[in-house]
Design an enzyme around this catalytic site. Structure first.
Site, PDB file in Angstrom:
ATOM      1  NE  ARG A  90      32.880 -19.517  37.591  1.00  0.00           N
ATOM      2  CZ  ARG A  90      33.764 -20.495  37.778  1.00  0.00           C
ATOM      3  NH1 ARG A  90      34.813 -20.304  38.575  1.00  0.00           N
ATOM      4  NH2 ARG A  90      33.617 -21.651  37.180  1.00  0.00           N
ATOM      5  CG  HIS A 139      38.549 -29.447  36.914  1.00  0.00           C
ATOM      6  ND1 HIS A 139      38.754 -28.774  35.731  1.00  0.00           N
ATOM      7  CD2 HIS A 139      39.580 -30.332  37.022  1.00  0.00           C
ATOM      8  CE1 HIS A 139      39.861 -29.233  35.145  1.00  0.00           C
ATOM      9  NE2 HIS A 139      40.376 -30.184  35.897  1.00  0.00           N
ATOM     10  CB  CYS A 168      32.625 -25.204  59.135  1.00  0.00           C
ATOM     11  SG  CYS A 168      32.272 -26.869  59.687  1.00  0.00           S
ATOM     12  CB  CYS A 170      34.240 -27.107  63.336  1.00  0.00           C
ATOM     13  SG  CYS A 170      35.275 -26.617  61.942  1.00  0.00           S
ATOM     14  CG  ASN A 233      36.406 -26.100  20.501  1.00  0.00           C
ATOM     15  OD1 ASN A 233      36.187 -24.926  20.225  1.00  0.00           O
ATOM     16  ND2 ASN A 233      37.002 -26.461  21.633  1.00  0.00           N
ATOM     17  CD  GLU A 235      37.449 -20.205  17.632  1.00  0.00           C
ATOM     18  OE1 GLU A 235      38.401 -20.194  16.814  1.00  0.00           O
ATOM     19  OE2 GLU A 235      36.474 -19.441  17.577  1.00  0.00           O
TER      20      GLU A 235
HETATM   21  C1  BJW Z   1      32.724 -24.178  22.534  1.00  0.00           C
HETATM   22  C2  BJW Z   1      31.600 -23.378  22.409  1.00  0.00           C
HETATM   23  C3  BJW Z   1      30.436 -24.018  22.011  1.00  0.00           C
HETATM   24  C4  BJW Z   1      33.176 -22.097  23.038  1.00  0.00           C
HETATM   25  N1  BJW Z   1      30.457 -25.341  21.789  1.00  0.00           N
HETATM   26  N2  BJW Z   1      32.724 -25.458  22.295  1.00  0.00           N
HETATM   27  C5  BJW Z   1      52.996 -26.281  33.553  1.00  0.00           C
HETATM   28  C6  BJW Z   1      53.103 -25.198  34.411  1.00  0.00           C
HETATM   29  C7  BJW Z   1      52.278 -25.072  35.531  1.00  0.00           C
HETATM   30  C8  BJW Z   1      51.324 -26.012  35.813  1.00  0.00           C
HETATM   31  C9  BJW Z   1      51.213 -27.072  34.945  1.00  0.00           C
HETATM   32  C10 BJW Z   1      52.036 -27.212  33.840  1.00  0.00           C
HETATM   33  N3  BJW Z   1      51.688 -28.341  33.163  1.00  0.00           N
HETATM   34  C11 BJW Z   1      50.659 -28.890  33.805  1.00  0.00           C
HETATM   35  C12 BJW Z   1      50.372 -28.139  34.900  1.00  0.00           C
HETATM   36  C13 BJW Z   1      49.343 -28.410  35.880  1.00  0.00           C
HETATM   37  C14 BJW Z   1      48.066 -27.633  35.684  1.00  0.00           C
HETATM   38  C15 BJW Z   1      47.835 -27.315  34.209  1.00  0.00           C
HETATM   39  O1  BJW Z   1      47.338 -28.098  33.438  1.00  0.00           O
HETATM   40  N4  BJW Z   1      48.174 -26.120  33.772  1.00  0.00           N
HETATM   41  C16 BJW Z   1      48.075 -25.754  32.346  1.00  0.00           C
HETATM   42  C17 BJW Z   1      47.220 -24.487  32.202  1.00  0.00           C
HETATM   43  C18 BJW Z   1      49.466 -25.597  31.816  1.00  0.00           C
HETATM   44  N5  BJW Z   1      47.040 -28.518  36.188  1.00  0.00           N
HETATM   45  C19 BJW Z   1      46.736 -28.535  37.477  1.00  0.00           C
HETATM   46  O2  BJW Z   1      47.261 -27.793  38.278  1.00  0.00           O
HETATM   47  C20 BJW Z   1      45.734 -29.571  37.905  1.00  0.00           C
HETATM   48  N6  BJW Z   1      46.252 -30.312  38.987  1.00  0.00           N
HETATM   49  C21 BJW Z   1      47.358 -31.076  38.880  1.00  0.00           C
HETATM   50  O3  BJW Z   1      47.929 -31.207  37.830  1.00  0.00           O
HETATM   51  O4  BJW Z   1      47.715 -31.686  40.026  1.00  0.00           O
HETATM   52  C22 BJW Z   1      48.945 -32.425  40.066  1.00  0.00           C
HETATM   53  C23 BJW Z   1      49.344 -32.618  41.498  1.00  0.00           C
HETATM   54  C24 BJW Z   1      49.917 -33.819  41.853  1.00  0.00           C
HETATM   55  C25 BJW Z   1      50.334 -34.021  43.157  1.00  0.00           C
HETATM   56  C26 BJW Z   1      50.136 -33.005  44.106  1.00  0.00           C
HETATM   57  C27 BJW Z   1      49.547 -31.822  43.742  1.00  0.00           C
HETATM   58  C28 BJW Z   1      49.161 -31.617  42.439  1.00  0.00           C
HETATM   59  C29 BJW Z   1      44.452 -28.907  38.402  1.00  0.00           C
HETATM   60  C30 BJW Z   1      43.738 -28.178  37.319  1.00  0.00           C
HETATM   61  C31 BJW Z   1      42.523 -27.462  37.897  1.00  0.00           C
HETATM   62  C32 BJW Z   1      41.862 -26.560  36.891  1.00  0.00           C
HETATM   63  N7  BJW Z   1      40.923 -25.735  37.567  1.00  0.00           N
HETATM   64  C33 BJW Z   1      40.050 -24.875  36.782  1.00  0.00           C
HETATM   65  C34 BJW Z   1      39.151 -24.105  37.756  1.00  0.00           C
HETATM   66  C35 BJW Z   1      38.118 -25.063  38.338  1.00  0.00           C
HETATM   67  C36 BJW Z   1      37.187 -24.412  39.257  1.00  0.00           C
HETATM   68  C37 BJW Z   1      36.390 -23.330  38.636  1.00  0.00           C
HETATM   69  O5  BJW Z   1      35.612 -23.560  37.670  1.00  0.00           O
HETATM   70  O6  BJW Z   1      36.522 -22.217  39.120  1.00  0.00           O
HETATM   71  O7  BJW Z   1      39.250 -25.657  35.899  1.00  0.00           O
HETATM   72  S1  BJW Z   1      40.923 -23.785  35.664  1.00  0.00           S
HETATM   73  C38 BJW Z   1      39.766 -23.917  34.339  1.00  0.00           C
HETATM   74  O8  BJW Z   1      40.370 -24.597  33.213  1.00  0.00           O
HETATM   75  C39 BJW Z   1      38.660 -24.836  34.857  1.00  0.00           C
HETATM   76  C40 BJW Z   1      38.367 -25.675  33.642  1.00  0.00           C
HETATM   77  O9  BJW Z   1      37.729 -26.870  34.014  1.00  0.00           O
HETATM   78  C41 BJW Z   1      39.727 -25.867  33.039  1.00  0.00           C
HETATM   79  C42 BJW Z   1      39.697 -26.267  31.593  1.00  0.00           C
HETATM   80  O10 BJW Z   1      39.130 -25.259  30.807  1.00  0.00           O
HETATM   81  P1  BJW Z   1      38.080 -25.648  29.689  1.00  0.00           P
HETATM   82  O11 BJW Z   1      36.912 -26.278  30.341  1.00  0.00           O
HETATM   83  O12 BJW Z   1      38.752 -26.392  28.628  1.00  0.00           O
HETATM   84  O13 BJW Z   1      37.589 -24.183  29.210  1.00  0.00           O
HETATM   85  P2  BJW Z   1      38.346 -23.154  28.229  1.00  0.00           P
HETATM   86  O14 BJW Z   1      37.750 -21.829  28.467  1.00  0.00           O
HETATM   87  O15 BJW Z   1      39.795 -23.273  28.318  1.00  0.00           O
HETATM   88  O16 BJW Z   1      37.920 -23.668  26.774  1.00  0.00           O
HETATM   89  C43 BJW Z   1      36.588 -23.573  26.308  1.00  0.00           C
HETATM   90  C44 BJW Z   1      36.538 -24.176  24.924  1.00  0.00           C
HETATM   91  O17 BJW Z   1      35.193 -24.202  24.502  1.00  0.00           O
HETATM   92  C45 BJW Z   1      37.313 -23.364  23.880  1.00  0.00           C
HETATM   93  O18 BJW Z   1      38.141 -24.250  23.133  1.00  0.00           O
HETATM   94  C46 BJW Z   1      36.228 -22.774  22.982  1.00  0.00           C
HETATM   95  O19 BJW Z   1      36.604 -22.651  21.628  1.00  0.00           O
HETATM   96  C47 BJW Z   1      35.132 -23.802  23.161  1.00  0.00           C
HETATM   97  N8  BJW Z   1      33.779 -23.307  22.912  1.00  0.00           N
HETATM   98  N9  BJW Z   1      31.970 -22.060  22.720  1.00  0.00           N
HETATM   99  C48 BJW Z   1      31.652 -26.000  21.927  1.00  0.00           C
HETATM  100  N10 BJW Z   1      29.299 -23.306  21.852  1.00  0.00           N
HETATM  101 ZN    ZN Z   2      34.444 -27.605  60.012  1.00  0.00          ZN
END
Ligand code: BJW
Ligand code: ZN
Length: 267
Positions: A90, A139, A168, A170, A233, A235
């Protein structure tokens, strides 16, 4: 012959249609024109037109791979080689592509608004490359890594790799400086993002599936505090029924057209 404001709006709409640009509800443009505080949340869709895959869309990462195998701390513990391979791939993609017209339009829009807060879930740093300042990264980012042992950050270019993994000074293993599922978001960034959502009068959700929390909560917080929510969006998402304006289409086309409409309204 006098040319009133209504005439000029009609002409502008006709011109936009002729140029193939998106046309907008005048109420939205008026609202944007007088908005003192605007907050924007972007997701992977903003970089789709740059050529970067999204997560959940067609061709998205989670269509062929399970998020649990790549984007969790457990996945990294189980198989750091696989996870790093994905992140290196990536990083290369990000280096090979460029920010698009949507990123540029957002950087430009910031100059038209008294208080403009750009919050992103993207890790590609394209907003910053396009000239946006003070971007709130919820993120993390792809560019850096941090040591699992001492926490010291490093940029990709300065990482020292041995047998397919970066280490690292270390001796500790490095991990990508991103937020995985089940991990807490950076506290200061999250605080600033929630404050901006609470204080804005107009909130844009752009290119996000609005499924991942806590980021997905932000438009709802803004709405509950009295802001109008605009979604851009191609969609529909779970947020769409809650948005006052759903601008259906690619951000790289809609955002520049929005700037043109804003400039037209001011002239
Ligand atoms: C266009 C387009 C164009 C296309 N123009 N638009 C239930 C069960 C289990 C877990 C959970 C739960 N409920 C909540 C959670 C927690 C979980 C969560 O939300 N899960 C859900 C999936 C259910 N969240 C977490 O775990 C977060 N942490 C947390 O809650 O901590 C609490 C905590 C408290 C105390 C102690 C410990 C913890 C962390 C979330 C981290 C997400 N990480 C990722 C990876 C990041 C690193 C990487 O990039 O590798 O983040 S996952 C991935 O999804 C990435 C994104 O930022 C994130 C969101 O996705 P995004 O950006 O919306 O992309 P898409 O692909 O989903 O959508 C793209 C959109 O664009 C689409 O709608 C298209 O239509 C559109 N599009 N072309 C405009 N041209
Ligand atoms: Zn280190």
């Amino acid at each position: 012959m006098s040319c009133g404001r209504e005439d000029s709006r009609r002409w502008r709409r006709a011109l936009n249609r002729a140029l193939g640009l998106h046309t907008f509800d005048d109420k939205l443009i008026a609202r944007l024109e007088r908005a003192a505080r605007v907050a924007v949340l972007t997701g992977a869709g903003i970089s789709a037109e740059s050529g970067l895959p999204t997560f959940r869309g067609p061709g998205g990462w989670w269509r062929n791979q399970r998020a649990e195998d790549l984007a969790t701390p457990e996945a990294f513990e189980r198989n750091p080689h696989l996870v790093w391979e994905w992140y290196q791939h990536r990083r290369e993609q990000v280096a090979q592509h460029r920010p698009n017209a949507g990123h540029a339009a957002l950087a430009e829009l910031a100059g038209h608004v008294q208080q403009f807060t750009l919050i992103t879930q993207c890790v590609d740093r394209y907003h910053q490359q396009a000239g946006a300042r003070e971007v709130i990264e919820l993120h993390g980012n792809l560019i850096e890594s941090r040591c699992l042992q001492c926490g010291v950050p490093a940029e990709g270019a300065t990482e020292v790799w041995r047998a397919g993994l970066p280490y690292c000074g270390c001796g500790g293993l490095r991990r990508p400086a991103v937020v995985w599922f089940g991990e807490e978001l950076p506290a200061a960034a999250l605080r600033r993002a929630f404050r901006a959502a609470e204080e804005c009068t107009l909130f844009f959700a752009i290119g996000t599936s609005a499924l991942v929390y806590p980021a997905a909560q932000l438009p709802h917080v803004a709405r509950a505090a009295g802001a109008a929510v605009v979604e851009i969006n191609p969609e529909r998402t779970p947020l769409t029924p809650q948005a006052q304006w759903f601008l259906q289409g690619p951000a790289g086309e809609i955002l520049p057209a929005l700037l043109v409409a804003l400039a037209g309204a001011a002239s």
